[in-house]
Design an enzyme around this catalytic site. Structure first.
Site, PDB file in Angstrom:
ATOM      1  N   THR A 171      88.998  -7.357  58.591  1.00  0.00           N
ATOM      2  CA  THR A 171      87.982  -6.658  59.600  1.00  0.00           C
ATOM      3  C   THR A 171      86.903  -7.844  59.814  1.00  0.00           C
ATOM      4  O   THR A 171      86.519  -8.603  58.967  1.00  0.00           O
ATOM      5  CB  THR A 171      87.422  -5.501  58.657  1.00  0.00           C
ATOM      6  OG1 THR A 171      86.689  -4.960  59.658  1.00  0.00           O
ATOM      7  CG2 THR A 171      86.774  -5.724  57.536  1.00  0.00           C
ATOM      8  N   ARG A 172      86.344  -7.542  60.836  1.00  0.00           N
ATOM      9  CA  ARG A 172      85.255  -8.311  61.282  1.00  0.00           C
ATOM     10  C   ARG A 172      84.009  -7.334  61.577  1.00  0.00           C
ATOM     11  O   ARG A 172      83.016  -7.917  61.957  1.00  0.00           O
ATOM     12  CB  ARG A 172      85.378  -9.229  62.367  1.00  0.00           C
ATOM     13  CG  ARG A 172      86.101  -8.492  63.801  1.00  0.00           C
ATOM     14  CD  ARG A 172      86.155  -9.464  64.934  1.00  0.00           C
ATOM     15  NE  ARG A 172      85.188  -9.179  66.045  1.00  0.00           N
ATOM     16  CZ  ARG A 172      85.565  -8.365  66.875  1.00  0.00           C
ATOM     17  NH1 ARG A 172      86.998  -7.727  66.845  1.00  0.00           N
ATOM     18  NH2 ARG A 172      84.838  -8.069  67.884  1.00  0.00           N
ATOM     19  N   HIS A 176      84.353   2.238  58.669  1.00  0.00           N
ATOM     20  CA  HIS A 176      83.598   3.580  58.483  1.00  0.00           C
ATOM     21  C   HIS A 176      84.875   4.396  57.991  1.00  0.00           C
ATOM     22  O   HIS A 176      85.831   3.897  57.508  1.00  0.00           O
ATOM     23  CB  HIS A 176      83.416   3.870  60.118  1.00  0.00           C
ATOM     24  CG  HIS A 176      82.203   2.989  60.574  1.00  0.00           C
ATOM     25  ND1 HIS A 176      80.766   3.181  60.126  1.00  0.00           N
ATOM     26  CD2 HIS A 176      82.156   2.363  61.631  1.00  0.00           C
ATOM     27  CE1 HIS A 176      80.195   2.450  60.785  1.00  0.00           C
ATOM     28  NE2 HIS A 176      80.920   1.730  61.867  1.00  0.00           N
ATOM     29  N   HIS A 179      88.758   3.848  58.991  1.00  0.00           N
ATOM     30  CA  HIS A 179      89.018   2.554  58.322  1.00  0.00           C
ATOM     31  C   HIS A 179      89.600   2.854  57.099  1.00  0.00           C
ATOM     32  O   HIS A 179      90.484   2.399  56.472  1.00  0.00           O
ATOM     33  CB  HIS A 179      88.027   1.613  58.452  1.00  0.00           C
ATOM     34  CG  HIS A 179      87.690   1.190  59.879  1.00  0.00           C
ATOM     35  ND1 HIS A 179      86.401   1.478  60.130  1.00  0.00           N
ATOM     36  CD2 HIS A 179      88.337   0.652  60.901  1.00  0.00           C
ATOM     37  CE1 HIS A 179      86.007   0.969  61.518  1.00  0.00           C
ATOM     38  NE2 HIS A 179      87.388   0.560  61.841  1.00  0.00           N
ATOM     39  N   ARG A 265      95.658  -1.396  65.675  1.00  0.00           N
ATOM     40  CA  ARG A 265      95.864  -1.592  66.999  1.00  0.00           C
ATOM     41  C   ARG A 265      95.000  -2.627  67.752  1.00  0.00           C
ATOM     42  O   ARG A 265      93.986  -2.809  67.159  1.00  0.00           O
ATOM     43  CB  ARG A 265      95.178  -0.203  67.925  1.00  0.00           C
ATOM     44  CG  ARG A 265      95.386  -0.074  69.229  1.00  0.00           C
ATOM     45  CD  ARG A 265      94.799   1.348  69.819  1.00  0.00           C
ATOM     46  NE  ARG A 265      94.774   1.437  71.047  1.00  0.00           N
ATOM     47  CZ  ARG A 265      94.421   1.012  72.063  1.00  0.00           C
ATOM     48  NH1 ARG A 265      93.265   0.066  71.754  1.00  0.00           N
ATOM     49  NH2 ARG A 265      94.496   0.969  73.434  1.00  0.00           N
TER      50      ARG A 265
END
Length: 545
Positions: A171-172, A176, A179, A265
């Site tokens: 992740t960058r 939340h 996720h 996605r």
């Protein structure tokens, strides 16, 4: 040159990320920056010249002037910005790349709205160097040392903990509850442990800073079952290359000892192109990574979107939702709006502790610093309007206001600079740096240079937006009116050839394509212009009457 008469290069922020990944083994099988044969092969086939899978060109880009002093076979010293020697490079290749071809092959586009394409054409050096690296010391980090690990350290940790299956999540952004649900599902279905492995090197310009994000991850990880999940930081410079990047990220996680890698996605997608369409198909990254799954030796875990179903009060995959069930969503745009306006963010979307951390770093816009950046021809009225705006903002109070007028900055900050393109850009970078510091500390910076070149204006925007708002004002007064007003006779001298490189006459002015506001001072008074700017600032949420 240094005192040992060896050529020395100061690494850029991206190069520092790359060299750390190379020296630590995160980029295995690479032993250094790609030589020309490997580079050509990676572009054409996603493989090194020896056939090993590798989708991303990792090159040392330098200026043409610096490259002229180099010879094949010599040793180049590579240093961090403070002059610390990080590694040496045995030069094997020096070449001029075809950047248009590189953009099309790596990013699938030459659209400048793609941050990777823009970096390639406007920030990367013109010449590439390749060769084998010899480590001296890894770059030093003073932040979050407890969360930083080399591949060897993570592998040893997994072995010590008895973790035989490890699924990595890239992740960058802040994480939340959607996720969290996605990662829960992956670990549960695979009967695996979870590695949250966020990028803290370079991400997309405008992303939330890594200090804030790591504090968010530290809060979120408390909501995972104990002894199941581990947080480690990856000092990677992302390219936002979609499908190729997904393969790259999977290879990196394999080097860190992971057995599985989650791809959701639009993995590593940079958003919309110039036609308003996504750069990559939603699940193209999953498809390409799956194609190479067996060869990479790491399993690809593909996921569709996870959504919150109101009636069930739980998160489900989109395909699991019945047609009659109500789904609650908050888009990234809506979330950022609520954050900047101080509006409620529901607990089903994110944990309150995470939102608290975000609000600490990103208060509502009317509490943030910002920069108003005027650009336009000489005589267009920039300075006059900027002064009028400064007075009105000072009258309102609440924030300190600083005016960085073009002529005043030239006299006090850039008196040694000429009017060459290189020096004009350097002058604007200096103005941008000062404006970013003012913005970071909650003040208002008003900048009024000519700033004729779009590339450096974009650079300044990206710098300032790390800390607050950036409002670009194009003072688009016609050239004829600017000449009529010219009290110094500069346009006349330029027309007669006595003054060379004058913007609007024999040097181009690149007009902004999407300024926040466009003004023509031949049609409205400075006071009216200042009022229009105040209305724009109010509409954007930076001031409140």
């Amino acid at each position: 040159m240094n005192k040992n008469n060896k050529p020395s290069w100061d690494l850029s922020p991206r190069q520092l990320c790359d060299i750390e990944m190379l020296l630590s083994g995160a980029f295995a099988p690479l032993k250094g920056f790609l030589n020309q044969a490997d580079y050509d092969s990676v572009l054409a086939t996603l493989r090194l010249a020896d056939g090993n899978l590798w989708p991303m060109p990792i090159t040392l880009d330098v200026s043409a002037r610096f490259a002229e002093s180099l010879q094949l076979g010599e040793t180049l010293e590579l240093r961090d910005p403070e002059g610390v020697l990080i590694a040496t490079l045995q030069l094997e290749s020096i070449w001029t790349p075809n950047k248009d071809l590189e953009a099309l092959k790596v990013f699938g586009s030459n659209d400048p709205l793609h941050p990777g394409v823009y970096y390639l054409h406007h920030q990367a050096g013109a010449i590439y160097l390749g060769g084998t690296l010899t480590a001296v010391e890894l770059p030093e980090h003073y932040d979050y040392r407890q969360h930083r690990h080399t591949p060897a350290e993570l592998k040893a940790l997994f072995k010590k903990l008895g973790w035989h299956k490890v699924v990595a999540f890239q992740t960058r952004n802040p994480m939340h509850r959607a996720h969290q649900e996605l990662t829960f599902r992956a670990a549960r279905e695979l009967e695996a442990n979870l590695l949250i492995h966020p990028v803290v090197g370079m991400t997309k310009p405008g992303d939330i800073d890594h200090f804030t994000r790591v504090r968010c991850y530290e809060q979120l990880i408390k909501h995972y079952p104990e002894q199941t999940t581990f947080l480690s930081l990856l000092h990677l410079a992302m390219r936002m290359a979609g499908p190729r990047e997904a393969v790259w990220h999977a290879l990196i996680r394999k080097n860190y000892g992971c057995t599985h890698f989650i791809i959701g996605r639009d993995h590593a997608g940079p958003g919309k192109n110039s036609q308003g369409q996504d750069f990559y198909e939603p699940y193209a990254a999953q498809a390409l990574a799956k194609e190479f799954e067996a060869e990479m030796g790491i399993k690809i875990v593909s996921f569709e979107n996870v959504v919150y179903v109101q009636d069930r009060a739980e998160y489900l995959l989109e395909s699991e939702v019945a047609p009659n069930e109500a789904v609650l969503t908050i888009s990234g745009t809506e979330f950022r709006r609520r954050l900047r306006e101080g509006l409620e963010i529901p607990t089903w979307f994110s944990y309150p502790e995470v939102i608290t951390e975000l609000r600490r770093s990103y208060p509502p816009r009317h509490q943030q610093g910002f920069t108003v950046f005027f650009t336009g021809l000489s005589g267009s009225g920039k300075s006059t309007v900027a002064n009028a705006l400064m007075v009105k903002l000072m009258e309102m109070g609440g924030r300190p206001v600083t005016l960085l007028d073009g002529d005043v900055v030239r006299k006090n900050l850039s008196s040694e600079l000429s009017f060459s393109k290189e020096h004009r850009d350097l002058n604007i970078r200096r103005i941008g740096y000062v404006a970013s510091e003012i913005t970071k500390n909650g003040g208002i910076a008003i900048c009024a240079p000519i700033a004729p070149y779009s590339a450096v204006r974009r650079e300044v925007r990206e710098l300032v937006e790390n800390y607050g708002g950036f409002i670009e004002i194009h003072v688009a007064t016609p050239l004829a009116e600017c000449e009529r007003r010219d009290r110094k006779g500069l346009y006349a001298k330029a027309r007669s050839g006595l003054l060379k490189g004058f913007t609007g006459i024999d040097d181009p002015y690149e007009a902004p394509e999407r300024p926040e506001l466009k003004l023509d001072t031949s049609e409205v008074t400075p006071d009216e212009c200042a009022h229009k700017i105040l209305l724009t600032l109010e509409r954007l949420g930076f001031i409140k009457y």
